[in-house]
Scaffold this motif. Structure first.
Motif, PDB file in Angstrom:
ATOM      1  N   ARG A 214      13.859  -2.942 -15.286  1.00  0.00           N
ATOM      2  CA  ARG A 214      12.368  -2.821 -16.482  1.00  0.00           C
ATOM      3  C   ARG A 214      12.933  -1.385 -17.022  1.00  0.00           C
ATOM      4  N   PHE A 215      12.121  -1.703 -18.159  1.00  0.00           N
ATOM      5  CA  PHE A 215      12.473  -0.313 -19.283  1.00  0.00           C
ATOM      6  C   PHE A 215      11.090  -0.151 -19.675  1.00  0.00           C
ATOM      7  N   TYR A 216      10.966   1.228 -19.871  1.00  0.00           N
ATOM      8  CA  TYR A 216       9.603   1.773 -20.271  1.00  0.00           C
ATOM      9  C   TYR A 216       9.711   3.019 -20.829  1.00  0.00           C
TER      10      TYR A 216
ATOM     11  N   ALA B 250       9.471  11.948 -25.189  1.00  0.00           N
ATOM     12  CA  ALA B 250       9.458  10.553 -24.793  1.00  0.00           C
ATOM     13  C   ALA B 250      11.093  10.180 -24.605  1.00  0.00           C
ATOM     14  N   LEU B 251      11.020   9.641 -23.123  1.00  0.00           N
ATOM     15  CA  LEU B 251      12.113   9.387 -22.575  1.00  0.00           C
ATOM     16  C   LEU B 251      12.203   7.811 -22.108  1.00  0.00           C
ATOM     17  N   MET B 252      13.107   7.194 -22.345  1.00  0.00           N
ATOM     18  CA  MET B 252      13.524   5.961 -21.929  1.00  0.00           C
ATOM     19  C   MET B 252      13.793   5.691 -20.698  1.00  0.00           C
ATOM     20  N   VAL B 253      12.873   4.920 -19.830  1.00  0.00           N
ATOM     21  CA  VAL B 253      13.267   4.585 -18.354  1.00  0.00           C
ATOM     22  C   VAL B 253      13.925   3.331 -18.040  1.00  0.00           C
ATOM     23  N   ILE B 254      14.921   3.521 -17.310  1.00  0.00           N
ATOM     24  CA  ILE B 254      15.560   2.333 -16.906  1.00  0.00           C
ATOM     25  C   ILE B 254      15.593   2.118 -15.383  1.00  0.00           C
ATOM     26  N   GLU B 255      14.801   1.254 -14.935  1.00  0.00           N
ATOM     27  CA  GLU B 255      14.658   1.037 -13.492  1.00  0.00           C
ATOM     28  C   GLU B 255      15.431  -0.089 -12.985  1.00  0.00           C
ATOM     29  N   ARG B 256      16.239   0.155 -12.067  1.00  0.00           N
ATOM     30  CA  ARG B 256      17.310  -0.847 -11.694  1.00  0.00           C
ATOM     31  C   ARG B 256      17.120  -1.182 -10.130  1.00  0.00           C
ATOM     32  N   THR B 257      16.529  -2.369  -9.595  1.00  0.00           N
ATOM     33  CA  THR B 257      16.669  -2.693  -8.204  1.00  0.00           C
ATOM     34  C   THR B 257      17.705  -3.654  -7.828  1.00  0.00           C
ATOM     35  N   THR B 258      18.700  -3.485  -6.638  1.00  0.00           N
ATOM     36  CA  THR B 258      19.375  -4.605  -6.327  1.00  0.00           C
ATOM     37  C   THR B 258      19.473  -4.866  -4.827  1.00  0.00           C
ATOM     38  N   TRP B 259      19.721  -6.249  -4.685  1.00  0.00           N
ATOM     39  CA  TRP B 259      19.717  -6.743  -3.496  1.00  0.00           C
ATOM     40  C   TRP B 259      21.013  -7.469  -3.222  1.00  0.00           C
ATOM     41  N   ILE B 260      21.486  -7.714  -1.963  1.00  0.00           N
ATOM     42  CA  ILE B 260      22.518  -8.339  -1.696  1.00  0.00           C
ATOM     43  C   ILE B 260      21.946  -9.423  -0.471  1.00  0.00           C
ATOM     44  N   GLY B 261      21.809 -10.762  -0.816  1.00  0.00           N
ATOM     45  CA  GLY B 261      21.310 -11.799  -0.056  1.00  0.00           C
ATOM     46  C   GLY B 261      19.808 -11.464  -0.015  1.00  0.00           C
ATOM     47  N   GLY B 262      19.103 -11.346   0.913  1.00  0.00           N
ATOM     48  CA  GLY B 262      17.793 -10.823   0.922  1.00  0.00           C
ATOM     49  C   GLY B 262      17.678  -9.307   1.304  1.00  0.00           C
TER      50      GLY B 262
ATOM     51  N   THR C 208      16.734   8.757 -19.205  1.00  0.00           N
ATOM     52  CA  THR C 208      17.801   8.991 -20.322  1.00  0.00           C
ATOM     53  C   THR C 208      17.284  10.045 -21.211  1.00  0.00           C
ATOM     54  N   ALA C 209      18.198  11.083 -21.604  1.00  0.00           N
ATOM     55  CA  ALA C 209      17.980  11.833 -22.697  1.00  0.00           C
ATOM     56  C   ALA C 209      17.401  11.435 -24.008  1.00  0.00           C
ATOM     57  N   PRO C 210      16.492  12.137 -24.595  1.00  0.00           N
ATOM     58  CA  PRO C 210      15.818  11.793 -25.937  1.00  0.00           C
ATOM     59  C   PRO C 210      17.026  11.061 -26.923  1.00  0.00           C
TER      60      PRO C 210
ATOM     61  N   ALA D 173       2.187  10.785 -27.125  1.00  0.00           N
ATOM     62  CA  ALA D 173       2.278   9.863 -26.255  1.00  0.00           C
ATOM     63  C   ALA D 173       3.626   9.146 -26.148  1.00  0.00           C
ATOM     64  N   ALA D 174       4.235   8.914 -25.132  1.00  0.00           N
ATOM     65  CA  ALA D 174       5.502   8.023 -25.139  1.00  0.00           C
ATOM     66  C   ALA D 174       5.458   6.803 -25.532  1.00  0.00           C
ATOM     67  N   LEU D 175       6.132   6.048 -26.612  1.00  0.00           N
ATOM     68  CA  LEU D 175       5.972   4.855 -26.751  1.00  0.00           C
ATOM     69  C   LEU D 175       7.387   4.131 -26.866  1.00  0.00           C
ATOM     70  N   MET D 176       7.399   2.826 -26.432  1.00  0.00           N
ATOM     71  CA  MET D 176       8.721   1.941 -26.225  1.00  0.00           C
ATOM     72  C   MET D 176       8.868   1.306 -27.712  1.00  0.00           C
ATOM     73  N   VAL D 177       9.662   1.519 -28.276  1.00  0.00           N
ATOM     74  CA  VAL D 177       9.833   0.837 -29.547  1.00  0.00           C
ATOM     75  C   VAL D 177      10.845  -0.387 -29.320  1.00  0.00           C
TER      76      VAL D 177
END
Lengths: 233, 233
Positions: free
Chosen positions: A180-182, A201-213, A223-225, B200-204
């Motif tokens: 997800r990105f926000y 304002a920073l872009m955030v990348i959230e990553r979640t991983t699984w193997i099997g369950g 991330t940097a501006p 405010a931080a906005l996603m573009v």
DNA sequence: AAGTGGTCTAGACCACTGA
DNA sequence: CAGTGGTCTAGACCACTTG
């Protein structure tokens, strides 16, 4: 009528796509059966099938057994993204990659993290906070939780020498990945680490991983501006 | 050895993937030829071919004629995103969709916009600024430029009644789409429109589309705070 | 029940590319 | 030039779903 050249499935795909583009087949319309298209194009049905499968995957048409193939009414923009290992991302831009481990602890994660990983109770996990640098400047700050139940070996890894990002991607393939990105405003702590201003304002990348369950890791990459995510060319 | 069940290409894909996951085939390793795998699995070579094609598309392996198939050394996270029509996005969350045209003008675009659309000189284009609402609250503010050369019909459309987003997606399919995502701080103007605070931080989300080689539109969508982009489940 | 997409097979030939 | 992936074909059967 008679085709002199041999048609590849990609050619068939592009021709059918062209008919969608020029309105021959309008949104909601039903297309001819694969077999009829095959006759029109003078190729085997399996060639048409392969073409239509691709158009279906791209979100151009929808296919149903017995229901036939229809042009999607509400097209979606479907895009493919590649998120490389951070080191590769930096180096592919011609910059020098750097890495600093900031903090490594073992603790039960906050409920939000546990929920993201879809684990019920509180169990100790490895928390790693680290900074990736590009030409010496902060590039990505990652705040990561790793499941010690699924990945006990990570206790033995020297995460000051090798980033958890790299080690995990190279050694712990996953079968499922949520992204997800926000955007957020940098708090004082984050701003200090990324050497930017509080509130940036920073872009955030959230990553979640699984193997099997089983949960592997959940990481929040700040991330940097100026950081941009682009679709695959 | 002898398979009692009939193997589908997806089954073959998953079995080969499992071998990559468990280290039978390690990163950089060369896999058996399709024909040998087919013999191992007791299926036709084309079934293996279809499976491997999918693994290749997913970034798990790399295939080269004569060179064979190898496990990728540096796996990338490859994800697919759907960006729906804004109306559908709002309505699929169970909210009421609203729309307001803010401004519609004709002018030559700034050099940055022309560059994004890959057009050389300055020519008049249609600029549309509009606000999408979710349950009456600002949801996405879009600042769009449309090529009047490629899409002259849009002059006749009442963009106060129907959003350019919807009209274009429904009536002007594209053959190429560039997307980029980044974060910015809201300026005073934008903050006012989105009813949020300056800074405010906005996603573009920037999206540019072409048909054939001709530019259609370039749009900068500024999303309200809290907006998230998720990968396709 | 019947129509349509989904897939398999076996064999053939093509196309690219590494040795 | 030889090895390996890429694709086509024709026919067969299966699986889903709608009328």
């Amino acid at each position: 009528m008679t085709e002199t050249v041999r048609l590849s499935w990609k050619t068939v795909r592009d021709r059918v796509h062209a008919r969608v583009l020029d309105g021959t087949y309008a949104p909601g319309d039903r297309l001819p059966r694969d077999e009829d298209l095959a006759e029109q194009f003078g190729c085997a049905r399996s060639t048409v099938q392969r073409a239509m499968q691709d158009l279906s995957l791209s979100g151009i048409v929808e296919r149903r057994r017995k229901g036939g193939t229809r042009v999607r009414r509400d097209p979606v923009t479907r895009a493919t993204l590649d998120i490389p290992i951070t080191r590769n991302e930096v180096e592919s831009r011609g910059a020098v990659y750097g890495y600093q481990l900031i903090e490594q602890t073992t603790a039960p994660p906050a409920p939000a993290i546990a929920a993201r990983l879809e684990i019920p109770g509180a169990e100790d996990m490895l928390r790693v906070r680290a900074l990736h640098l590009s030409d010496g400047r902060p590039f990505v700050f990652e705040d990561r939780w790793v499941s010690l139940r699924t990945v006990p070996e990570i206790r033995e890894i020297d995460l000051a020498a090798q980033s958890a990002n790299e080690w995990l991607v190279r050694n712990k393939p996953y079968t499922r990945c949520d992204l997800r990105f926000y955007a957020i405003n940098a708090d004082a702590d984050t701003a200090g680490i990324l050497e930017t201003d509080e509130g940036a304002a920073l872009m955030v990348i959230e990553r979640t991983t699984w193997i099997g369950g089983d949960p592997i890791t959940s990481v929040k990459a700040l991330t940097a501006p100026g950081y941009q995510i682009l679709t695959r060319s």
